[in-house]
Structures are given as structure tokens and as C-alpha cells.
Scaffold this motif. Structure first.
Motif, short mmCIF file in Angstrom:
data_model
loop_
_atom_site.label_atom_id
_atom_site.label_comp_id
_atom_site.label_asym_id
_atom_site.label_seq_id
_atom_site.Cartn_x
_atom_site.Cartn_y
_atom_site.Cartn_z
N LEU A 22 25.50 6.46 6.79
CA LEU A 22 24.80 5.21 6.50
C LEU A 22 23.62 5.00 7.44
O LEU A 22 22.54 4.56 7.03
CB LEU A 22 25.76 4.02 6.61
N ILE A 23 23.80 5.32 8.71
CA ILE A 23 22.70 5.19 9.67
C ILE A 23 21.57 6.14 9.31
O ILE A 23 20.39 5.76 9.33
CB ILE A 23 23.21 5.43 11.11
N LEU A 24 21.89 7.37 8.94
CA LEU A 24 20.87 8.34 8.54
C LEU A 24 20.12 7.85 7.31
O LEU A 24 18.88 7.91 7.26
CB LEU A 24 21.51 9.70 8.28
N ILE A 25 20.84 7.34 6.32
CA ILE A 25 20.20 6.81 5.11
C ILE A 25 19.31 5.63 5.47
O ILE A 25 18.20 5.48 4.95
CB ILE A 25 21.27 6.43 4.05
N GLY A 26 19.75 4.77 6.35
CA GLY A 26 18.94 3.63 6.78
C GLY A 26 17.65 4.07 7.45
O GLY A 26 16.58 3.51 7.19
N TRP A 27 17.76 5.04 8.34
CA TRP A 27 16.56 5.55 9.00
C TRP A 27 15.59 6.17 8.00
O TRP A 27 14.37 5.95 8.07
CB TRP A 27 16.94 6.61 10.04
N LEU A 28 16.10 6.95 7.07
CA LEU A 28 15.24 7.57 6.06
C LEU A 28 14.58 6.51 5.17
O LEU A 28 13.39 6.59 4.88
CB LEU A 28 16.04 8.56 5.21
N ALA A 29 15.37 5.53 4.74
CA ALA A 29 14.82 4.47 3.89
C ALA A 29 13.75 3.67 4.65
O ALA A 29 12.70 3.34 4.10
CB ALA A 29 15.93 3.55 3.40
N GLY A 30 14.01 3.37 5.91
CA GLY A 30 13.02 2.66 6.71
C GLY A 30 11.74 3.46 6.89
O GLY A 30 10.63 2.92 6.80
N GLY A 31 11.88 4.73 7.17
CA GLY A 31 10.70 5.58 7.34
C GLY A 31 9.90 5.72 6.07
O GLY A 31 8.66 5.61 6.07
N ILE A 32 10.60 5.94 4.95
CA ILE A 32 9.90 6.07 3.67
C ILE A 32 9.27 4.74 3.28
O ILE A 32 8.12 4.68 2.84
CB ILE A 32 10.87 6.58 2.58
N GLY A 33 10.00 3.64 3.45
CA GLY A 33 9.45 2.32 3.13
C GLY A 33 8.25 1.98 3.99
O GLY A 33 7.25 1.45 3.51
N GLY A 34 8.33 2.27 5.28
CA GLY A 34 7.20 2.01 6.17
C GLY A 34 5.99 2.85 5.80
O GLY A 34 4.86 2.36 5.79
N GLY A 35 6.24 4.12 5.50
CA GLY A 35 5.14 5.00 5.08
C GLY A 35 4.50 4.51 3.79
O GLY A 35 3.27 4.51 3.65
N PHE A 36 5.31 4.08 2.85
CA PHE A 36 4.79 3.56 1.58
C PHE A 36 4.00 2.27 1.81
O PHE A 36 2.95 2.05 1.20
CB PHE A 36 5.93 3.33 0.59
N GLY A 37 4.51 1.42 2.71
CA GLY A 37 3.79 0.18 3.03
C GLY A 37 2.44 0.47 3.66
O GLY A 37 1.44 -0.17 3.33
N VAL A 38 2.40 1.44 4.55
CA VAL A 38 1.14 1.82 5.18
C VAL A 38 0.19 2.37 4.12
O VAL A 38 -1.01 2.06 4.10
CB VAL A 38 1.37 2.85 6.30
N TYR A 39 0.72 3.20 3.20
CA TYR A 39 -0.11 3.75 2.13
C TYR A 39 -0.71 2.64 1.28
O TYR A 39 -1.91 2.66 0.98
CB TYR A 39 0.74 4.70 1.26
N LEU A 40 0.10 1.67 0.87
CA LEU A 40 -0.41 0.57 0.04
C LEU A 40 -1.45 -0.26 0.79
O LEU A 40 -2.48 -0.67 0.22
CB LEU A 40 0.74 -0.32 -0.42
N THR A 41 -1.20 -0.51 2.06
CA THR A 41 -2.16 -1.28 2.86
C THR A 41 -3.48 -0.54 2.98
O THR A 41 -4.55 -1.13 2.79
CB THR A 41 -1.59 -1.55 4.26
N LEU A 42 -3.43 0.75 3.27
CA LEU A 42 -4.66 1.53 3.40
C LEU A 42 -5.40 1.62 2.07
O LEU A 42 -6.63 1.58 2.03
CB LEU A 42 -4.35 2.93 3.93
N ARG A 43 -4.66 1.74 0.97
CA ARG A 43 -5.29 1.79 -0.34
C ARG A 43 -6.02 0.48 -0.64
O ARG A 43 -7.15 0.48 -1.15
CB ARG A 43 -4.24 2.08 -1.42
N THR A 44 -5.40 -0.64 -0.30
CA THR A 44 -6.04 -1.94 -0.51
C THR A 44 -7.28 -2.07 0.37
O THR A 44 -8.33 -2.54 -0.08
CB THR A 44 -5.05 -3.07 -0.19
N GLU A 45 -7.17 -1.66 1.63
CA GLU A 45 -8.31 -1.72 2.55
C GLU A 45 -9.47 -0.86 2.04
O GLU A 45 -10.62 -1.27 2.08
CB GLU A 45 -7.90 -1.25 3.94
#
Length: 110
Positions: A22-45
Motif C-alpha cells: 500500500l505504501i509503494l502504491i501510494g508513493w507511485l500514485a503521488g509521483g504520477i499524480g504530481g508529474g501529471f499536475g506539473v505537466y498540466l500546469t506547464l501546458r497551460t502556462e
């Protein structure tokens, strides 16, 4: 009995349980979600920067057109001033000759 016999030693046990997964899945989900958030933010910028660049380009074209009009106006003004200077030179010449004629007429024989 020695001190080493009383203190238990930690053991490494290479087993995985549900909490570890569960901890590994949480870390992966957080990393992927953060990366996707950064991607969306940069695309908007980038989209906003492109639109601002397009506006700047339009403004630059308008300024260049204005500069062309100013340059044409300055060219016309130069022509007018040159013509005016030539006319002033001619007028001075005419005044000089007229003065000479008047002077000859006043001092000459009657």
C-alpha cells in the motif's frame, strides 16, 4: 552474562506484507499524480505564453506600420524644407538684384 546477551539484535526479514504494498502504491500514485499536475500546469502556462506572444507580434506589426508612416512623413517634410530653403535662396538673390537695380536707378543720371 554479558551485555551482548541481554540486548536483542535487530534482524533483517525480507518479507513484504500488505502495508508495504500500500505504501509503494501510494508513493507511485503521488509521483504520477504530481508529474501529471506539473505537466498540466506547464501546458497551460505555455498556452498563455503563446497567446501573449501572438499579441506582442500584432503590436509589433502595428508599431512597424506606424514607423513606416512616420518615415514617409519625415521624407515628405525633408522635401518641403529643402524646397523652402531653395526658395529662400532664390528670394535672397532676387532681393539683392532688386536692391542693386534700385541703387543704380537712384544714383544714376536723370
Amino acid at each position: 552474562m554479558t551485555m551482548n546477551d541481554i540486548v536483542p539484535r535487530p534482524r533483517f526479514e525480507p518479507t513484504y506484507n500488505f502495508g508495504h504494498i500500500l505504501i509503494l502504491i501510494g508513493w507511485l500514485a503521488g509521483g504520477i499524480g504530481g508529474g501529471f499536475g506539473v505537466y498540466l500546469t506547464l501546458r497551460t502556462e505555455m498556452s498563455q505564453l503563446r497567446s501573449e506572444l501572438a499579441l506582442i507580434s500584432l503590436r509589433m506589426m502595428a508599431v512597424e506600420k506606424g514607423q513606416d508612416k512616420l518615415a514617409a512623413g519625415f521624407d515628405r517634410m525633408t522635401e518641403i524644407l529643402t524646397s523652402d530653403a531653395r526658395q529662400n535662396v532664390r528670394l535672397d538673390s532676387v532681393e539683392t538684384r532688386l536692391g542693386a537695380i534700385e541703387h543704380r536707378g537712384l544714383t544714376g543720371p536723370r
